[in-house]
Design an enzyme around this catalytic site. Structure first.
Site, short mmCIF file in Angstrom:
data_model
loop_
_atom_site.label_atom_id
_atom_site.label_comp_id
_atom_site.label_asym_id
_atom_site.label_seq_id
_atom_site.Cartn_x
_atom_site.Cartn_y
_atom_site.Cartn_z
CG HIS A 98 -2.05 -1.23 1.27
ND1 HIS A 98 -2.83 -0.99 0.50
CD2 HIS A 98 -1.91 -2.46 2.00
CE1 HIS A 98 -3.79 -2.19 0.82
NE2 HIS A 98 -3.13 -2.84 1.70
CG HIS B 153 -2.41 -9.25 -4.27
ND1 HIS B 153 -2.94 -10.43 -5.28
CD2 HIS B 153 -2.14 -10.29 -3.00
CE1 HIS B 153 -2.91 -11.59 -4.78
NE2 HIS B 153 -2.59 -11.53 -3.42
#
Length: 316
Positions: free
Chosen positions: A105, A115
C-alpha cells in the site's frame, strides 16, 4: 516429492528477499535527500500443527505506507473447506502448503496498490494414494489514479512472461484475474487485473512439475519487473487532500474484497493460520463514505467508468 518441495521452498525464500530488497530500494530513494531508515521488520513464527513462516512488514515509510511480504510453509492435518470446494475428493486429506504472498500500500495516491502470490499445494488423500500437487498464484494492480502507460506496462510484463508457456496462457489467466477480483455486491472489479491461476499441474495444463515450477518463477520475477518502474515514475508526484481522500475511499473496497471474497484470506483463517500474517494485507487507513459518486468528467469517475472494466490493454 519432498526434494521438489524443498527446491520450491528455497526459491520462495529467495523471492521474498528479492522483493523486500526491491521495495526497500524504492523507500530509500524516496526519503529526504534520498535517505531514509525505514526497513522491513521480520517475524519468524511456528504453528502448533506443523510448519511456520517468515513475515516481513514495513510500516510508516515515506513512499510505502504499509507492505507485507510473507513466506509460509505449513502442514495441514485436514484440508479446510475453502481448499476442497474445488477438490471435494481431498476432503479430510493431509497437506503441505508453501508460498509467498504480498500486498503493498503506497502512500502516494498516484502509485497503485499491488498484490502478488505464488504457492504450491501438495495433498495426500485420506485413502493413502499418491500425493496430488498443484500451483497457483498471480499478481494484480489496484490503481487510484491510473496512468494508461503504467497499466499497459503491467500487462505487457504479464503477457511476455506467459508467452514461453503457450500463446493462449496470458489471455486465459488475464480473464481469470478479471473475473476473480470482482466485488459482486459492488458490481465492479477491484483494479486493472494482471494474472490469476490455480490448479496448475500436469492434469490441467499438460506441463510436468518442472515446467509448472518455472511458471511460478516467472510470475514471481514478473511482479518485480512490473511494479518497480511504476513506483519510479509516480512516487514523487504531488497530490492534495482530495486525492488522498479518494485513495482511502477506494482502499475501503480493497478491505471489502479481502474480507468477503478472497480465498487466500479464507483459507488462512480456516486452516488456523497466523492471524497477524493473514490480515497484514489490510491497509493502515481506509474510509467509507455513504452514497459517494464521483462527478462525471473527473479522474475519479474515469477510474470506475473505464479502468475498472476489463480492457484489451495491450491494444489500446
Amino acid at each position: 516429492m519432498q526434494t521438489q518441495i524443498q527446491t520450491v521452498r528455497a526459491f520462495l525464500l529467495n523471492l521474498q528477499e528479492s522483493i523486500i530488497q526491491a521495495l526497500e530500494e524504492q523507500e530509500s530513494l524516496g526519503g529526504v535527500d534520498g535517505r531514509t531508515e525505514t526497513k522491513f521488520i521480520t517475524d519468524i513464527w511456528e504453528r502448533p500443527e506443523g510448519g511456520g513462516g517468515r513475515s516481513c512488514v514495513l510500516s510508516g515509510g515515506q513512499v510505502i505506507e504499509k507492505a507485507g511480504v510473507m513466506f509460509s510453509h505449513i502442514h495441514i492435518k485436514q484440508m479446510p473447506v475453502s481448499a476442497t470446494i474445488r477438490h471435494p475428493e481431498l476432503a479430510g486429506a493431509q497437506a503441505e502448503a508453501l508460498g509467498v504472498s504480498l500486498v503493498v500500500h503506497p502512500k502516494n495516491p498516484y502509485v497503485p496498490t499491488s498484490h502478488a502470490n505464488v504457492r504450491l499445494f501438495v495433498a495426500t488423500p485420506a485413502d493413502g494414494s499418491a500425493p496430488i500437487w498443484w500451483f497457483g498464484g498471480g499478481f494484480d494492480l489496484t490503481p487510484f489514479y491510473p496512468n494508461l502507460n503504467d497499466v499497459k506496462h503491467w500487462h505487457q510484463v504479464a503477457h511476455d512472461l506467459c508467452r514461453p508457456f503457450g500463446d493462449d496462457v496470458y489471455t486465459k489467466y488475464k480473464t481469470w484475474c478479471d473475473d476473480y477480483f470482482y466485488l459482486k455486491h459492488r458490481h465492479e472489479r477491484r483494479g486493472v487485473g494482471g494474472l490469476f491461476y490455480d490448479d496448475v499441474n500436469t492434469a490441467s495444463t499438460g506441463w510436468d512439475f518442472e515446467t509448472c515450477f518455472k511458471f511460478m518463477q516467472a510470475v514471481g520475477q514478473g511482479y518485480i519487473e512490473g511494479i518497480v518502474p511504476i513506483f519510479e515514475r509516480n512516487k514523487h508526484q504531488s497530490y492534495t487532500e482530495r486525492e488522498r481522500h479518494f485513495q482511502l475511499y477506494r482502499r475501503g473496497r480493497y478491505v471489502e474484497y479481502n474480507l468477503v471474497f478472497d480465498r487466500g484470506t479464507l483459507f488462512g483463517l480456516q486452516s488456523n493460520g497466523r492471524t497477524e500474517s493473514i490480515l497484514v494485507s489490510m491497509p493502515p487507513l481506509a474510509a467509507w463514505e455513504y452514497r459517494y459518486e464521483p462527478e462525471e468528467g473527473t479522474p475519479e469517475f474515469e477510474l470506475t467508468d473505464f479502468y475498472l472494466k476489463p480492457q484489451d490493454w495491450l491494444n489500446l
